[in-house]
Design an enzyme around this catalytic site. Sequence first.
Site, PDB file in Angstrom:
ATOM      1  N   GLY A 154       0.810  -1.205   0.000  1.00 21.47           N
ATOM      2  CA  GLY A 154       0.000   0.000   0.000  1.00 21.47           C
ATOM      3  C   GLY A 154       0.846   1.259   0.000  1.00 21.47           C
ATOM      4  O   GLY A 154       1.357   1.705  -1.031  1.00 21.47           O
ATOM      5  N   CYS A 155       1.018   1.830   1.191  1.00 23.19           N
ATOM      6  CA  CYS A 155       1.671   3.132   1.293  1.00 23.19           C
ATOM      7  C   CYS A 155       3.153   3.100   0.968  1.00 23.19           C
ATOM      8  O   CYS A 155       3.694   4.083   0.462  1.00 23.19           O
ATOM      9  CB  CYS A 155       1.428   3.706   2.683  1.00 23.19           C
ATOM     10  N   VAL A 156       3.825   1.980   1.241  1.00 18.51           N
ATOM     11  CA  VAL A 156       5.248   1.870   0.883  1.00 18.51           C
ATOM     12  C   VAL A 156       5.403   1.847  -0.634  1.00 18.51           C
ATOM     13  O   VAL A 156       6.205   2.597  -1.203  1.00 18.51           O
ATOM     14  CB  VAL A 156       5.874   0.623   1.528  1.00 18.51           C
ATOM     15  N   SER A 159       4.528   5.193  -2.218  1.00 14.38           N
ATOM     16  CA  SER A 159       5.565   6.190  -1.959  1.00 14.38           C
ATOM     17  C   SER A 159       6.791   5.954  -2.828  1.00 14.38           C
ATOM     18  O   SER A 159       7.429   6.902  -3.304  1.00 14.38           O
ATOM     19  CB  SER A 159       5.955   6.168  -0.476  1.00 14.38           C
TER      20      SER A 159
END
Length: 214
Positions: A154-156, A159
């Site tokens: 997800g966020c990793v 990013s």
Amino acid sequence: MNDTEEKIFFEKRGFGKNIGFGERPAILVVDFINAFTNYQNPEMVLSSNLEKQIYETNRLLDASRPLGIPVIYTTISYDDDLLDAGIWVLKQSGLETLRAETEAVKIDCSLHSQDNDSVMTKKYASSFFGTDLSSRLTSQQIDTLIITGCTTSGCVRASAVDAVSYGFRPIIVEEAVGDRSVAAHNQSLFDIQAKYGDVVSVETVLSYFERIKS
């Protein structure tokens, strides 16, 4: 194709080359907040056991301190009316637990944080989307973003994709990122290494720190 055949298939077509480290790194710790790490609390419905990943992140933080490497933590939080969550909250009801100024959205206290570290609030998966992260890094002439945190898929991953899009070198530390799903974690690391950033070990980053120290 099995895993080995897939790796060969991608390598023959030019995927998975290493970007490498630059000269001025920063550490981005993505969403190691209580809502995601406190797996012993049944109210933290988004959590999973990330103790090993936090341990490895702390190794990097401790080694970075003598070098003055900037450290940025991200958290994700929303107003009580959830209007700042957009339609994403329709996809994940657990986002409703991420209310501003609650314990859920505080950085996990087991991280070796210091007062001069930065904490940045985001609303969506990428640490860049709707934030000033890019300008923060550019103003400090950062060229390398060492990424730890959660979740890998997800966020990793989001990013990392945005980091390379903005011209930073994404270095994802394999032992220091985690996910609720082992399958999603492994696939995301494969995908990042193939197309967006370098997936490396903690020891590789520590060796890099030794090189820039000298």
